[in-house]
Design a protein around this motif. Structure first.
Motif, PDB file in Angstrom:
ATOM      1  N   ALA A 288       0.863  -1.190   0.000  1.00  0.00           N
ATOM      2  CA  ALA A 288       0.000   0.000   0.000  1.00  0.00           C
ATOM      3  C   ALA A 288       0.893   1.230   0.000  1.00  0.00           C
ATOM      4  O   ALA A 288       1.951   1.240   0.642  1.00  0.00           O
ATOM      5  CB  ALA A 288      -0.910   0.005   1.229  1.00  0.00           C
ATOM      6  N   ARG A 289       0.467   2.262  -0.722  1.00  0.00           N
ATOM      7  CA  ARG A 289       1.198   3.526  -0.759  1.00  0.00           C
ATOM      8  C   ARG A 289       0.287   4.621  -0.214  1.00  0.00           C
ATOM      9  O   ARG A 289      -0.746   4.933  -0.825  1.00  0.00           O
ATOM     10  CB  ARG A 289       1.640   3.859  -2.186  1.00  0.00           C
ATOM     11  CG  ARG A 289       2.585   2.822  -2.797  1.00  0.00           C
ATOM     12  CD  ARG A 289       3.041   3.248  -4.179  1.00  0.00           C
ATOM     13  NE  ARG A 289       3.895   2.239  -4.799  1.00  0.00           N
ATOM     14  CZ  ARG A 289       3.459   1.288  -5.607  1.00  0.00           C
ATOM     15  NH1 ARG A 289       2.168   1.214  -5.894  1.00  0.00           N
ATOM     16  NH2 ARG A 289       4.306   0.423  -6.132  1.00  0.00           N
ATOM     17  N   ALA A 290       0.671   5.174   0.916  1.00  0.00           N
ATOM     18  CA  ALA A 290      -0.117   6.239   1.554  1.00  0.00           C
ATOM     19  C   ALA A 290       0.516   7.586   1.231  1.00  0.00           C
ATOM     20  O   ALA A 290       1.730   7.762   1.374  1.00  0.00           O
ATOM     21  CB  ALA A 290      -0.166   6.022   3.067  1.00  0.00           C
ATOM     22  N   TRP A 291      -0.325   8.526   0.798  1.00  0.00           N
ATOM     23  CA  TRP A 291       0.151   9.861   0.438  1.00  0.00           C
ATOM     24  C   TRP A 291      -0.342  10.863   1.475  1.00  0.00           C
ATOM     25  O   TRP A 291      -1.522  10.899   1.831  1.00  0.00           O
ATOM     26  CB  TRP A 291      -0.345  10.245  -0.951  1.00  0.00           C
ATOM     27  CG  TRP A 291      -0.070  11.674  -1.323  1.00  0.00           C
ATOM     28  CD1 TRP A 291      -0.983  12.689  -1.427  1.00  0.00           C
ATOM     29  CD2 TRP A 291       1.199  12.246  -1.630  1.00  0.00           C
ATOM     30  NE1 TRP A 291      -0.352  13.855  -1.782  1.00  0.00           N
ATOM     31  CE2 TRP A 291       0.994  13.613  -1.913  1.00  0.00           C
ATOM     32  CE3 TRP A 291       2.510  11.729  -1.692  1.00  0.00           C
ATOM     33  CZ2 TRP A 291       2.031  14.469  -2.252  1.00  0.00           C
ATOM     34  CZ3 TRP A 291       3.545  12.590  -2.031  1.00  0.00           C
ATOM     35  CH2 TRP A 291       3.295  13.948  -2.318  1.00  0.00           C
ATOM     36  N   TYR A 292       0.614  11.680   1.974  1.00  0.00           N
ATOM     37  CA  TYR A 292       0.299  12.705   2.964  1.00  0.00           C
ATOM     38  C   TYR A 292       0.541  14.068   2.318  1.00  0.00           C
ATOM     39  O   TYR A 292       1.702  14.502   2.200  1.00  0.00           O
ATOM     40  CB  TYR A 292       1.177  12.524   4.205  1.00  0.00           C
ATOM     41  CG  TYR A 292       0.919  11.219   4.928  1.00  0.00           C
ATOM     42  CD1 TYR A 292      -0.042  11.131   5.935  1.00  0.00           C
ATOM     43  CD2 TYR A 292       1.615  10.061   4.575  1.00  0.00           C
ATOM     44  CE1 TYR A 292      -0.296   9.934   6.585  1.00  0.00           C
ATOM     45  CE2 TYR A 292       1.365   8.859   5.221  1.00  0.00           C
ATOM     46  CZ  TYR A 292       0.414   8.802   6.222  1.00  0.00           C
ATOM     47  OH  TYR A 292       0.162   7.612   6.858  1.00  0.00           O
ATOM     48  N   PRO A 293      -0.527  14.738   1.879  1.00  0.00           N
ATOM     49  CA  PRO A 293      -0.350  15.980   1.124  1.00  0.00           C
ATOM     50  C   PRO A 293       0.311  17.101   1.913  1.00  0.00           C
ATOM     51  O   PRO A 293       1.071  17.896   1.356  1.00  0.00           O
ATOM     52  CB  PRO A 293      -1.776  16.359   0.712  1.00  0.00           C
ATOM     53  CG  PRO A 293      -2.674  15.583   1.608  1.00  0.00           C
ATOM     54  CD  PRO A 293      -1.939  14.339   1.974  1.00  0.00           C
TER      55      PRO A 293
END
Length: 313
Positions: free
Chosen positions: A240-245
Motif C-alpha cells: 500500500a502507498r499512503a500519500w500525505y499531502p
C-alpha cells in the motif's frame, strides 16, 4: 531461564495476544466505519507452496462484507482456520484498508490497543526465535508442541494504522533478498542442520545427512577469496502507498492484512482519504526499472539460494 519457564511465558504471551486482539476487534466494531475495501487473493493449495505466482486474480470486497472479512482476518492464527485443502505453510494474506471516523479519545484508544497487540506479537516472536535458543529447524516442533496448529507468520505480523492520509493506493512488489555471507557462516549453518538429525522428504535421515555433507564439501572446496551471497526470491507481495499531502510525502507499507486508517472527526466533517484498488497481478506485464548489470553469480546450493562468484563445476 528454564525450558519450563520459557514455555509458560510463551503460552501466557499468546493468551494475552488473543485477548488484546479480541479487544481490538470489539473496539473497531463499535467505531463509525467510513469505508472498507479488502482484496481477497487465491488461497494456496497444499503442495503448491513453491509454484511460481505468474498471475494472481484479485476479488475485491467493499462495505460491511469487507469489514467483517477484515476483522475475522486479524484473528486468523491457526491452521484449523483454513479450509482442509489450503496449505498450512503459507500465511493467508488479505490486503485492504478500513477507514474509521474517530474522535480524539477514540483515536487514542485504538492506537494504544494496536500498540499493545504489536508489542505482544514482537514479544512472542522474540521468545520463539531468540530466547528459545533453537535453530530454525527446531522451532516448528517447539511451537507446535505447545501451541498446536499456530501459523507463526500470522501471529507475528503487525497491525498497521495510519493517521489521516490523503490517499491510499495499492500495488505489487516483486524483489529478491540479497545477503552477503561468509564461508564460516554457511558451514556452521550446514553443521547445525547435520546435527539436528532430521529427515527431509523424500530423503531418509541417512540420505539427508549425506546430502548436507556434500554441500559442506562443496563450500569448503571454494577458494578463500570466493564471494558468497544468498539471493532468495521473495514471492510477489501486495503493498500500500499512503500519500500525505501536508508533508508532500509518500510512505510504502507491506500489506498482508488490512491497514487501519483513523480519520479525524470535526463536528460532522470527516477527513476521509481517497482509496485505490489492488489490480490483478500478471508477471508478463511487469515493467522493471533500469538496473546496472550485476556481477555474474553461479548457483552453489539451490535449496539455500546460495551463489558464488567462483565458477562451479
Amino acid at each position: 531461564m528454564s525450558n519450563y519457564d520459557l514455555i509458560g511465558r510463551m503460552n501466557e504471551c499468546f493468551h494475552e495476544l488473543e485477548l488484546a486482539l479480541d479487544d481490538l476487534i470489539h473496539l473497531l466494531g463499535k467505531l463509525s466505519l467510513q469505508e472498507a475495501r479488502v482484496f481477497v487473493l487465491p488461497e494456496i493449495e497444499k503442495g503448491k507452496e513453491n509454484d511460481p505466482a505468474d498471475q494472481i486474480a484479485v476479488t475485491p470486497l467493499t462495505g460491511d462484507a469487507a469489514h467483517q472479512r477484515a476483522l475475522q482476518h486479524f484473528r486468523r492464527l491457526f491452521i484449523h482456520d483454513n479450509a482442509e485443502n489450503v496449505s498450512s505453510k503459507s500465511a493467508v494474506r488479505l490486503p485492504g484498508v478500513l477507514c474509521y471516523a474517530v474522535t480524539p479519545d477514540e483515536q487514542q484508544a485504538v492506537q494504544l490497543l494496536i500498540e499493545e497487540v504489536n508489542k505482544l506479537k514482537a514479544e512472542l516472536e522474540h521468545i520463539v526465535t531468540v530466547e528459545s535458543g533453537l535453530e530454525r529447524e527446531q522451532r516448528f516442533d517447539f511451537v507446535h508442541t505447545h501451541l498446536r496448529g499456530l501459523i507463526t507468520l500470522n501471529a507475528y505480523r503487525t497491525v498497521t494504522y495510519l493517521l489521516e492520509p490523503g490517499s491510499v493506493n495499492f500495488g505489487w512488489a516483486n524483489k529478491h533478498i540479497i545477503k552477503n555471507v561468509t564461508r564460516e557462516e554457511i558451514v556452521a549453518q550446514l553443521n547445525r542442520s547435520l546435527k539436528a538429525g532430521r529427515a527431509v522428504a523424500p530423503y531418509t535421515r541417512e540420505q539427508w545427512a549425506e546430502h548436507i555433507t556434500r554441500e559442506i564439501n562443496d563450500v569448503m572446496r571454494l577458494p578463500e577469496s570466493a564471494a558468497l551471497k544468498i539471493r532468495r526470491p521473495v514471492k510477489v507481495q501486495p503493498i500500500a502507498r499512503a500519500w500525505y499531502p501536508a508533508q508532500q510525502k509518500q510512505v510504502q507499507h507491506p500489506c498482508p492484512m488490512p491497514l487501519i486508517v483513523l480519520c479525524g472527526r470535526v463536528g460532522s466533517h470527516v477527513k476521509a482519504p481517497k482509496l485505490g484498488a489492488l489490480p490483478d497481478y500478471d508477471a508478463a506485464n511487469i515493467k522493471h526499472k533500469y538496473r546496472p548489470a550485476a556481477q555474474p553469480l553461479h548457483l552453489l546450493i539451490p535449496r539455500l539460494h546460495l551463489y558464488t562468484d567462483h565458477p562451479v563445476n
